[in-house]
Scaffold this active site. Structure first.
Site, PDB file in Angstrom:
ATOM      1  N   LYS A 207      39.284  38.659  34.485  1.00 44.03           N
ATOM      2  CA  LYS A 207      38.261  38.967  36.124  1.00 44.03           C
ATOM      3  C   LYS A 207      37.441  37.924  36.259  1.00 44.03           C
ATOM      4  CE  LYS A 207      40.008  43.406  37.472  1.00 44.03           C
ATOM      5  NZ  LYS A 207      39.675  45.051  37.665  1.00 44.03           N
ATOM      6  N   ARG A 238      41.264  48.721  29.798  1.00 39.05           N
ATOM      7  CA  ARG A 238      42.467  48.157  30.562  1.00 39.05           C
ATOM      8  C   ARG A 238      42.201  46.827  30.468  1.00 39.05           C
ATOM      9  NH1 ARG A 238      44.139  46.159  35.568  1.00 39.05           N
ATOM     10  NH2 ARG A 238      46.654  46.609  36.006  1.00 39.05           N
TER      11      ARG A 238
HETATM   12  N1  PMM Z   1      42.010  46.487  37.370  1.00 39.24           N
HETATM   13  C1  PMM Z   1      43.520  45.645  38.387  1.00 39.24           C
HETATM   14  C2  PMM Z   1      44.199  47.226  38.086  1.00 39.24           C
HETATM   15  N2  PMM Z   1      44.779  48.019  38.398  1.00 39.24           N
HETATM   16  N3  PMM Z   1      42.924  49.923  37.374  1.00 39.24           N
HETATM   17  C3  PMM Z   1      42.100  50.287  36.883  1.00 39.24           C
HETATM   18  N4  PMM Z   1      42.383  51.730  37.428  1.00 39.24           N
HETATM   19  N5  PMM Z   1      40.893  49.731  37.198  1.00 39.24           N
HETATM   20  C4  PMM Z   1      41.266  48.130  37.407  1.00 39.24           C
HETATM   21  O1  PMM Z   1      39.789  47.439  36.757  1.00 39.24           O
HETATM   22  C5  PMM Z   1      42.021  47.838  37.269  1.00 39.24           C
HETATM   23  C6  PMM Z   1      43.483  48.680  37.693  1.00 39.24           C
HETATM   24  C7  PMM Z   1      43.547  44.347  38.759  1.00 39.24           C
HETATM   25  O2  PMM Z   1      43.371  43.502  37.628  1.00 39.24           O
HETATM   26  P1  PMM Z   1      44.954  42.579  37.123  1.00 39.24           P
HETATM   27  O3  PMM Z   1      45.472  42.228  38.773  1.00 39.24           O
HETATM   28  O4  PMM Z   1      44.822  41.999  36.056  1.00 39.24           O
HETATM   29  O5  PMM Z   1      46.149  43.926  36.732  1.00 39.24           O
END
Ligand code: PMM
Length: 251
Positions: A207, A238
């Site tokens: 991020k 994650r």
């Molecule tokens: N961040 C993204 C998408 N889904 N779900 C949870 N539980 N926590 C997060 O911080 C989160 C998520 C966005 O990141 P991406 O686009 O790399 O998936």
């Protein structure tokens, strides 16, 4: 600490550029992440990066359901990253065992009752609004006090809707309606989240607050943050780079 591998089946996810849009490519990447040591494969069909447009429910479901079915049939634990109750339901019917809702039940009025009925694990993330508007909502008194209290309110709603306490995982929502300093403050004060009494998931991977122009520049700092979480009572991370994070945790 569990490692959740991110499998975005989207053309526009900020961190992996939609390289997994084709179902077979996505299934292969999911298998690869499992082989690299991911405990959970988190399948998503809608980008939540700041400024992203929403996709239709049909499009979201067409992207994720075949991928979930194949990975669940392989015996892997799969979560569905969605804000929509109907997508969550179809995903669980296809074999997902966890609903990962970045809106914490706030985006779809049917989500909490649906999760209660499905009786699956529910990841309830802190959220203040959709991607188009979230950057303007990064205004807090004390970010940790505000985020923990807003999470607690959503938890109460989930419990009232019939979600079992032991099925809930909470997530502070790194990067969602938060600027860099808010994210670092949350990471410094994680004990205030673990004290709420629920397992805590952290999604810091690649991020923007980590610095670096491109998401690929942020892998080393992602791994450093993962290492900093060891011993702090965190349930899971994650991440995109499963191999590097699993290796870091096994050192
Ligand atoms: N961040 C993204 C998408 N889904 N779900 C949870 N539980 N926590 C997060 O911080 C989160 C998520 C966005 O990141 P991406 O686009 O790399 O998936």
């Amino acid at each position: 600490m569990l490692v959740m591998g991110i499998l975005n089946v989207t053309p526009d996810s900020f961190a992996d550029g939609g390289i997994n849009l084709d179902a077979n490519t996505a299934i292969a990447r999911g298998r690869e992440m499992a082989a690299e040591g991911a405990d959970i494969i988190d399948v998503g069909g809608e980008s939540t990066r700041p400024g992203a447009d929403r996709v239709t429910p049909d499009e979201e479901q067409a992207r994720v359901i075949p991928v979930i079915r194949a990975l669940a049939e392989d015996g892997f634990q799969v979560s569905i990253d969605t804000m929509r109750a109907e997508t969550a339901r179809l995903a669980v019917q296809a074999g997902a065992t966890i609903v990962n809702d970045v809106s914490g039940g706030a985006a779809d009025p049917l989500m909490l009752a649906t999760v209660a009925e499905l009786d699956c694990t529910y990841i309830l993330m802190h959220w203040r609004g959709h991607s188009k508007e979230m950057n303007s909502k990064a205004i807090y008194g004390d970010v940790v006090v505000d985020v923990t209290s807003e999470i607690s309110m959503q938890v109460e709603k989930a419990l009232l809707a019939g979600v079992k306490r032991e099925k809930i995982v909470i997530d502070p929502g790194i990067g969602f309606a938060k600027d860099a300093e808010h994210n670092w403050e949350i990471l410094r004060r994680l004990d205030e989240f673990t004290e709420l009494g629920f397992p805590v998931l952290i999604g810091h991977s690649r991020k923007r607050f980590l610095g670096g122009a491109e998401p690929s520049d942020r892998e080393a700092s992602t791994v450093e943050v993962t290492k900093s979480l060891v011993g702090r009572g965190i349930w899971g991370v994650r991440v995109h780079g499963v191999k590097a994070n699993v290796e870091a945790l096994s050192q």
